[in-house]
Motif scaffolding. Structure first.
Motif, PDB file in Angstrom:
ATOM      1  N   ARG A   1       4.124  -1.637   2.345  1.00  0.00           N
ATOM      2  CA  ARG A   1       3.690  -2.895   1.994  1.00  0.00           C
ATOM      3  C   ARG A   1       4.808  -3.827   2.812  1.00  0.00           C
ATOM      4  NH1 ARG A   1       0.958  -2.004  -2.793  1.00  0.00           N
ATOM      5  NH2 ARG A   1       2.602  -3.253  -3.727  1.00  0.00           N
ATOM      6  N   HIS A   2       5.887  -4.013   2.197  1.00  0.00           N
ATOM      7  CA  HIS A   2       7.031  -4.660   2.428  1.00  0.00           C
ATOM      8  C   HIS A   2       8.069  -4.075   3.449  1.00  0.00           C
ATOM      9  CE1 HIS A   2       5.633  -6.764  -1.115  1.00  0.00           C
ATOM     10  NE2 HIS A   2       5.883  -5.758  -1.908  1.00  0.00           N
ATOM     11  N   ALA A   3       8.176  -2.979   3.499  1.00  0.00           N
ATOM     12  CA  ALA A   3       9.067  -2.437   4.667  1.00  0.00           C
ATOM     13  C   ALA A   3       8.407  -1.978   5.867  1.00  0.00           C
ATOM     14  CB  ALA A   3       9.900  -1.406   4.210  1.00  0.00           C
ATOM     15  N   ARG A   4       7.215  -2.143   5.824  1.00  0.00           N
ATOM     16  CA  ARG A   4       6.047  -1.703   7.011  1.00  0.00           C
ATOM     17  C   ARG A   4       6.557  -0.426   7.661  1.00  0.00           C
ATOM     18  NH1 ARG A   4       2.105  -5.283   6.591  1.00  0.00           N
ATOM     19  NH2 ARG A   4       2.961  -7.357   6.544  1.00  0.00           N
TER      20      ARG A   4
ATOM     21  N   ASP B   1       3.658   2.907  -2.130  1.00  0.00           N
ATOM     22  CA  ASP B   1       2.968   1.814  -1.695  1.00  0.00           C
ATOM     23  C   ASP B   1       4.065   0.501  -1.369  1.00  0.00           C
ATOM     24  OD1 ASP B   1       0.529   2.722  -1.583  1.00  0.00           O
ATOM     25  OD2 ASP B   1      -0.063   2.061  -3.519  1.00  0.00           O
ATOM     26  N   PRO B   2       4.943   0.084  -2.349  1.00  0.00           N
ATOM     27  CA  PRO B   2       6.029  -0.939  -1.839  1.00  0.00           C
ATOM     28  C   PRO B   2       6.553  -0.762  -0.421  1.00  0.00           C
ATOM     29  CG  PRO B   2       6.212  -0.472  -4.158  1.00  0.00           C
ATOM     30  CD  PRO B   2       5.248   0.679  -3.548  1.00  0.00           C
ATOM     31  N   LEU B   3       7.086   0.540  -0.257  1.00  0.00           N
ATOM     32  CA  LEU B   3       7.572   0.613   1.015  1.00  0.00           C
ATOM     33  C   LEU B   3       6.689   0.563   2.158  1.00  0.00           C
ATOM     34  CD1 LEU B   3       9.768   3.848   0.281  1.00  0.00           C
ATOM     35  CD2 LEU B   3      10.605   1.447   0.237  1.00  0.00           C
TER      36      LEU B   3
END
Length: 350
Positions: A61-64, A57-59
């Motif tokens: 959301r933040h790394a698109r 999920d962080p990848l």
């Protein structure tokens, strides 16, 4: 007369249909009971998939990053971290586990000798022997763990691979599950399943943080106290956090037995370490991490662990808390909100 005969025939058909429904429900219940271990392993695969999505999920959301690539990155990162951990600590942990399997029986025999020197200790020792032949169980602890490791390892591999399939193709399995729900209820079923996934995600992340912190603090504390095999005992303490209440108490036993074999002063310090770790988890980790991530009353968790242990044994205890999380969401959304109509009030005021 013909009308009465027709009514009797319809009544017989209705009675037969009810009998068949009851028989089908009973057969389904027996099937679920016989396949309980398989169903729990399937639930373990769901937890593995939830963990991979939580890491991805962080990848996303933040790394698109596209979700399939994010999942692949999560799998590779988790595999690399596991390999690095094994390379750094695996050999030492294996050595300490082997030493621990020899230390526990020797420490238990030393503890028995010390207890027999006092009337109260002899009384406690007699009770333990009458209950479960505790001395024999402790002596056989290491061999039993070794005998069960093969089957546990095979089950873990199956769960992990099934979790990979679920993580990379969630729509296929979710769509198939929703096909079992009537069309008019599929939208609500999708909402409930999404809420269950979110709750499991939050619980799992918080639980992993708790396990890591407790394992590190316990291992360091036991090392300072001079207890043998502190790394292995710290691993036990961290893994014990996966099962609330019961797990931490059980994970204390090997450390206290080993500490008692060294001396009463070491036993006292080891007790302080375990109590301090438990208080740290209850008063710092849980309020700051777990309670903010999932709303599950502690009493519900405790009784879920006890009930699953009685019904399904050790595997039920292992998955009792995440199953309680899912059941809590189902009861709140389906029974409280849908059946009783007690939906939360949304305040739209600025």
């Amino acid at each position: 007369m013909a009308k009465d005969a027709s009514q009797d025939e319809r009544g017989d058909r209705g009675f037969t249909a009810n009998i068949l429904r009851v028989a089908a429900f009973a057969a389904l219940a027996v099937l679920v009971w016989r396949l309980a271990d398989v169903l729990l392993m399937a639930f373990g695969a769901v937890l593995s998939a939830v963990l991979l999505h939580a890491l991805a999920d962080p990848l996303v959301r933040h790394a698109r990053m596209p979700r399939p690539w994010a999942l692949l990155t999560a799998v590779l990162g988790l595999s690399g971290l596991s390999a690095a951990t094994i390379w750094l600590f695996g050999r030492e942990t294996a050595v300490q586990l082997a030493a621990l399997s020899e230390l526990i029986p020797a420490a238990w025999r030393a503890l028995q000798a010390g207890l027999q020197n006092s009337p109260l200790g002899a009384y406690v020792l007699d009770d333990l022997k009458r209950l479960q032949h505790a001395g024999g169980l402790v002596v056989q602890l290491g061999p039993r763990l070794i005998q069960s490791s093969a089957s546990a390892g095979a089950a873990t591999v199956i769960v992990l691979f099934a979790g990979l399939y679920l993580a990379f193709h969630p729509g296929t399995y979710l769509g198939g599950l929703l096909k079992l729900v009537p069309i008019r209820g599929r939208s609500r079923a999708r909402e409930v399943l999404s809420a269950c996934g979110t709750a499991l995600n939050r619980w799992l992340v918080g639980q992993l943080v708790s396990m890591l912190l407790v394992g590190v603090t316990t291992g360091v504390g036991l090392w300072v106290a001079g207890v043998p095999s502190p790394l292995a005992l710290g691993v036990f303490a961290g893994l014990g956090q996966f099962v609330p209440v019961v797990g931490p108490m059980v994970s204390m036993i090997p450390g206290l037995v080993v500490a008692a074999g060294v001396g009463w002063e070491t036993l006292a310090w080891a007790t302080v370490v375990y109590v301090a770790a438990m208080q740290f988890e209850a008063n710092v980790i849980t309020p700051l991490v777990l309670r903010q991530m999932v709303e599950l009353p502690m009493a519900v968790t405790l009784f879920a662990v006890l009930a699953m242990g009685v019904l399904l044994g050790p595997l039920g205890v292992l998955f009792a808390t995440p199953l309680a999380v899912v059941a809590y969401v189902f009861v709140r959304m389906i029974y409280v909100e849908d059946v009783l109509g007690d939906r939360p009030v949304v305040d739209d005021a600025p």
